[in-house]
Design a protein around this motif. Structure first.
Motif, mmCIF file in Angstrom:
data_model
loop_
_atom_site.group_PDB
_atom_site.id
_atom_site.type_symbol
_atom_site.label_atom_id
_atom_site.label_comp_id
_atom_site.label_asym_id
_atom_site.label_seq_id
_atom_site.Cartn_x
_atom_site.Cartn_y
_atom_site.Cartn_z
ATOM 1 N N LEU A 2 0.837 -1.200 0.000
ATOM 2 C CA LEU A 2 0.000 0.000 0.000
ATOM 3 C C LEU A 2 0.876 1.256 0.000
ATOM 4 N N ALA A 3 1.967 1.222 0.766
ATOM 5 C CA ALA A 3 2.849 2.386 0.839
ATOM 6 C C ALA A 3 3.486 2.666 -0.515
ATOM 7 N N LEU A 43 12.539 6.546 -3.228
ATOM 8 C CA LEU A 43 12.516 5.866 -1.930
ATOM 9 C C LEU A 43 11.912 4.473 -2.038
ATOM 10 N N VAL A 44 10.901 4.319 -2.888
ATOM 11 C CA VAL A 44 10.307 2.995 -3.100
ATOM 12 C C VAL A 44 11.317 2.081 -3.769
ATOM 13 N N MET A 45 12.025 2.598 -4.761
ATOM 14 C CA MET A 45 12.970 1.779 -5.518
ATOM 15 C C MET A 45 14.168 1.347 -4.674
ATOM 16 N N TRP A 51 11.275 -0.760 4.323
ATOM 17 C CA TRP A 51 11.931 -0.851 5.637
ATOM 18 C C TRP A 51 11.196 0.015 6.653
ATOM 19 N N LEU A 52 10.831 1.224 6.238
ATOM 20 C CA LEU A 52 10.150 2.143 7.143
ATOM 21 C C LEU A 52 8.782 1.608 7.550
#
Length: 154
Positions: A2-3, A43-45, A51-52
């Protein structure tokens, strides 16, 4: 999952706004908006979002943050108590030894400080002005210098 979807949607919306800004001939603003819009996809890649998200919903991670907070609280408390007491034992011993071994314990006091008389003026200053016959402040300054030199035998 989802993030990652949310980050991709935010990036797509930001790139759309950048295209509209470029269409209006605001190229610098469009480039800046595009740069900001690409950050969530980056950040997704890199896996930071995964991790977050894993850290944010992990009870073990929250317990770790609690332990970190407790250790910080202990450090801060011991520092405050140490300051209130005046340092550690070694520091206090070193300070006392330095005070005993100092060359001139009263060195911070002025060597030729004038004593105060009833009018609040220095006695040494009033004596000098009487001796000089009221010649002025310049002679008083030289008189101070002469007195210091005589005291030290120069």
């Amino acid at each position: 999952m989802l993030a990652e979807t949310v980050c991709s949607a935010v990036s797509a919306a930001g790139l759309g706004i950048a295209v509209v800004s470029a269409y209006r001939r605001r190229f610098l603003a469009a480039a800046r908006i595009a740069a900001y819009a690409l950050v969530p996809v980056a950040l997704v890649m890199t896996g930071v979002v995964e991790w977050l998200a894993g850290t944010a919903f992990s009870p073990t991670a929250w317990a770790g943050f609690g332990v970190l907070g407790l250790s910080w609280l202990l450090f801060a408390t011991t520092r405050a108590v140490e300051r209130r007491r005046g340092g550690t034992r070694k520091e206090r011993r070193a300070t006392k030894a330095a005070q005993r071994d100092s060359v001139a314990p009263g060195a911070s006091a002025p060597a030729l400080g004038p004593t105060q008389d009833r009018e609040g003026q220095g006695r040494a200053q009033s004596d000098r002005s009487r001796r000089s016959g009221g010649r002025g402040a310049a002679d008083d300054d030289f008189g101070d210098i002469e007195a210091i030199l005589k005291k030290h035998g120069i």
